[in-house]
Write a protein that holds these residues in place. Sequence first.
Motif, PDB file in Angstrom:
ATOM      1  N   ASP A  22       0.875  -1.177   0.000  1.00 28.00           N
ATOM      2  CA  ASP A  22       0.000   0.000   0.000  1.00 28.00           C
ATOM      3  C   ASP A  22       0.906   1.219   0.000  1.00 28.00           C
ATOM      4  OD1 ASP A  22       0.778  -0.088   2.755  1.00 28.00           O
ATOM      5  OD2 ASP A  22      -0.995  -1.263   3.211  1.00 28.00           O
ATOM      6  N   SER A  23       0.927   1.979   1.082  1.00 27.14           N
ATOM      7  CA  SER A  23       1.889   3.076   1.176  1.00 27.14           C
ATOM      8  C   SER A  23       3.287   2.562   1.484  1.00 27.14           C
ATOM      9  CB  SER A  23       1.454   4.074   2.257  1.00 27.14           C
ATOM     10  OG  SER A  23       1.375   3.435   3.521  1.00 27.14           O
TER      11      SER A  23
ATOM     12  N   MET B  39      -5.211  -7.303   6.586  1.00 28.45           N
ATOM     13  CA  MET B  39      -5.640  -7.046   5.208  1.00 28.45           C
ATOM     14  C   MET B  39      -4.529  -7.338   4.207  1.00 28.45           C
ATOM     15  SD  MET B  39      -5.580  -2.921   4.791  1.00 28.45           S
ATOM     16  CE  MET B  39      -4.034  -2.014   4.789  1.00 28.45           C
ATOM     17  N   GLN B  40      -3.271  -7.239   4.605  1.00 24.82           N
ATOM     18  CA  GLN B  40      -2.159  -7.466   3.670  1.00 24.82           C
ATOM     19  C   GLN B  40      -2.065  -8.923   3.221  1.00 24.82           C
ATOM     20  OE1 GLN B  40      -1.899  -5.865   6.579  1.00 24.82           O
ATOM     21  NE2 GLN B  40      -0.817  -3.924   6.319  1.00 24.82           N
ATOM     22  N   GLU B  41      -2.806  -9.814   3.889  1.00 24.70           N
ATOM     23  CA  GLU B  41      -2.797 -11.220   3.494  1.00 24.70           C
ATOM     24  C   GLU B  41      -4.125 -11.657   2.887  1.00 24.70           C
ATOM     25  OE1 GLU B  41      -1.273 -13.792   6.528  1.00 24.70           O
ATOM     26  OE2 GLU B  41       0.446 -12.498   6.945  1.00 24.70           O
ATOM     27  N   GLY B  42      -5.063 -10.728   2.750  1.00 28.94           N
ATOM     28  CA  GLY B  42      -6.305 -10.974   2.029  1.00 28.94           C
ATOM     29  C   GLY B  42      -7.066 -12.197   2.498  1.00 28.94           C
TER      30      GLY B  42
ATOM     31  N   ASP C 248       8.232  -4.940   4.499  1.00 26.35           N
ATOM     32  CA  ASP C 248       8.916  -3.918   5.296  1.00 26.35           C
ATOM     33  C   ASP C 248       8.172  -3.659   6.599  1.00 26.35           C
ATOM     34  OD1 ASP C 248      10.906  -3.624   3.407  1.00 26.35           O
ATOM     35  OD2 ASP C 248       9.892  -1.985   2.352  1.00 26.35           O
ATOM     36  N   ARG C 249       6.853  -3.728   6.548  1.00 26.07           N
ATOM     37  CA  ARG C 249       6.065  -3.588   7.787  1.00 26.07           C
ATOM     38  C   ARG C 249       6.387  -4.723   8.764  1.00 26.07           C
ATOM     39  NH1 ARG C 249       2.174   0.281   7.401  1.00 26.07           N
ATOM     40  NH2 ARG C 249       1.486   0.876   5.305  1.00 26.07           N
ATOM     41  N   LEU C 250       6.534  -5.922   8.227  1.00 26.91           N
ATOM     42  CA  LEU C 250       6.891  -7.055   9.074  1.00 26.91           C
ATOM     43  C   LEU C 250       8.257  -6.843   9.731  1.00 26.91           C
ATOM     44  CD1 LEU C 250       5.745 -10.077   6.863  1.00 26.91           C
ATOM     45  CD2 LEU C 250       4.685  -9.294   8.986  1.00 26.91           C
ATOM     46  N   LYS C 251       9.216  -6.369   8.941  1.00 22.25           N
ATOM     47  CA  LYS C 251      10.561  -6.134   9.473  1.00 22.25           C
ATOM     48  C   LYS C 251      10.535  -5.074  10.573  1.00 22.25           C
ATOM     49  CE  LYS C 251      13.005  -7.396   5.204  1.00 22.25           C
ATOM     50  NZ  LYS C 251      13.795  -6.879   4.055  1.00 22.25           N
TER      51      LYS C 251
END
Length: 302
Positions: free
Chosen positions: A89-90, A169-172, A95-98
């Motif tokens: 997304d943005s 939501m990132q994993e739908g 990277d969010r996971l890291k």
Amino acid sequence: MNWITNYVRPRINSMLGRREVPDNLWIKCPETGEMVFHKDLEENKWVIPASGYHMKMPAKARLTDLFDGGVFESLPQPKVAQDPLKFRDSKKYIDRLKDSRLKTEQEDTILAGLGQVRGVKLVAVVHEFNFIGGSLGMAAGEAIVKACERAVAEKCPLVIFPASGGARMQEGILSLMQLPRTTVAVDMLKEAGLPYIVVLTNPTTGGVTASYAMLGDIHIAEPGAEIGFAGKRVIEQTLREKLPEGFQTAEYLLEHGMVDMVVNRHDLPDTLATLLKILMKTPAANDDSAEVLALAPVAASA
């Protein structure tokens, strides 16, 4: 170049030994605005001393506080596919996971441990809200399933502490698949005749509420916890009505029969041990028999 700012001030600071002060030394109470020193808050189990407001408690600290002497076996985090949808997304999901792993020092949002609480062996599962809002993804779902399997193997109860904004939501659809998977895992416990207790913490919302968070034999909530599926604002916009004061709080749900008990965080270990002794039909010691009898109707009605 500003020589006062860039040269004189640093020289004065170095001579006086001035150091930068971290911005998290003092915590502000959301209800009263009271400022509490972070060490005092930690020693009081992240409960504001004056107001009794229950702040979010880190998952590691909750497990340490729950088990006798802080001793427990950490259950391994299952390995799952990372960023299977290559979501962005943005910011890239990977990277969010890291960033979340660096901030929380956890592999994902779920921590699970096996130990004893007041002498009662149990498996405890805790959400870490600071890991992408405690959201339920493949790793979290698999960790809950494995924790249920371990509880069945050990023939002991399972207690879960949800704190989540819902599905990730990132994993739908892969995230939504965890709802039926965790529901089946809870059914495994019930088929084995093992107690399953849910301690609802702030917040417990979305798909987590629509699955394992509301399937317990007994539902306990911490004071003031927000519990619901959709947010209050979304419901008001849909119904075009003003919702009651305190709607979706633990106390409101207790009054309307959705929660069995509202228990202060300091009393949770004793309360859980007492309830589990009743459900497991463990003989009570003489010194806590009165407490067991007092809580028995609550357990029976659940």
